[in-house]
Design a protein around this motif. Structure first.
Motif, short mmCIF file in Angstrom:
data_model
loop_
_atom_site.label_atom_id
_atom_site.label_comp_id
_atom_site.label_asym_id
_atom_site.label_seq_id
_atom_site.Cartn_x
_atom_site.Cartn_y
_atom_site.Cartn_z
N ILE A 1 20.20 120.81 -67.76
CA ILE A 1 19.53 122.36 -67.83
C ILE A 1 20.46 122.88 -67.68
CG2 ILE A 1 17.62 123.70 -67.35
CD1 ILE A 1 16.72 121.24 -68.07
N SER B 1 19.06 128.46 -67.81
CA SER B 1 18.04 129.27 -67.72
C SER B 1 17.63 130.78 -67.08
CB SER B 1 16.28 128.16 -67.57
OG SER B 1 16.91 126.57 -67.93
N ASP C 1 10.32 121.62 -68.33
CA ASP C 1 11.63 121.00 -67.85
C ASP C 1 11.27 119.53 -67.63
OD1 ASP C 1 13.00 123.57 -67.74
OD2 ASP C 1 13.67 122.86 -65.30
N GLN D 1 17.05 123.97 -72.04
CA GLN D 1 17.17 125.20 -71.47
C GLN D 1 15.43 125.90 -71.43
OE1 GLN D 1 17.25 128.76 -73.46
NE2 GLN D 1 18.72 130.28 -72.25
#
Length: 227
Positions: A93, A96, A81, A27
């Motif tokens: 991911i 976020s 990232d 994240q």
């Protein structure tokens, strides 16, 4: 961040496989700077992961979250990232926060087959066809804007209106939705995410004699404008 086929220097992204007994999730969110309050989502995400792990995890595998502070800066999001995918070897991911930050990475993550799941953004760009690995969950911001416009039209019909909005992928769709339902906006006042002083923006509607100002802010700057 390079996609899986874009750079020979980067190993293949691990987003389509899980090995071992742990699923590692990544994240990025602002945990410092003016937008830091929105980064509190990290604690909710960690609490949920803890709850899942307490019930045995997912398919017998425990979840682990790695969360980095991107300061709501797209360049930072891009670098972090890349670190999450190629160094920390995350599976996906998740959660976020931010429209401009997520906009900087979503296409590359999709091309690298790294799932981007339930990010904190309702920007329309994340709902476009062909984004197989992008799974947004928020309402589209243009819908939010249309709701705001409908409220103003119903309760303040015929009165001049100003909109204060964030000048990026978060605020622009909201403005578009407001204008789509309201028909017009008399004054458009922009701000940037790092902005902390809104005194000049707050004074702009006064010379025009406006009595209605529609804020379209991300959470932290909202109270500053109301003050």
């Amino acid at each position: 961040m390079a996609s899986s086929g874009a750079s020979a220097a980067d190993p293949a992204a691990p987003g389509d496989t899980v090995t071992g007994d742990t699923i590692v999730l990544g994240q990025t969110a602002a945990q410092s700077g003016p937008q830091a309050p929105i980064g509190a989502s990290k604690w909710g995400l960690e609490a949920f992961i803890g709850s899942v792990n307490a019930r045995g995890g997912v398919a017998g595998k425990k979840l682990r979250l790695i969360s980095y502070d991107d300061g709501y800066q797209p360049a930072q999001t891009t670098a972090l990232d890349k670190k999450l995918v190629y160094e920390d070897r995350v599976f996906a991911i998740v959660g976020s926060i931010g429209s401009p930050t997520t906009a900087a990475v979503y296409k590359t993550l999709n091309e690298a087959h790294v799932p981007l799941v339930s990010m904190g953004s309702g920007s329309p760009i994340f709902y476009e066809p062909g984004l197989t690995y992008v799974s947004p969950s928020w309402p589209i911001y243009t819908t939010d804007g249309k709701t705001m416009g409908a409220f103003v039209k119903k309760h303040f019909s015929g009165q001049a209106t100003a909109v204060i909005y964030q000048d990026d992928g978060f605020g622009k769709p909201i403005l578009a939705g407001i204008k789509r339902d309201l028909g017009k906006v008399d004054i458009e006042i922009t701000y940037v995410p790092s902005q902390a002083d809104f005194s000049s923006a707050a004074l702009q509607p006064q010379p025009a004699g406006l009595t209605r100002v529609r804020p379209a802010p991300i959470a932290p700057p909202g109270p500053q404008r109301l003050n």
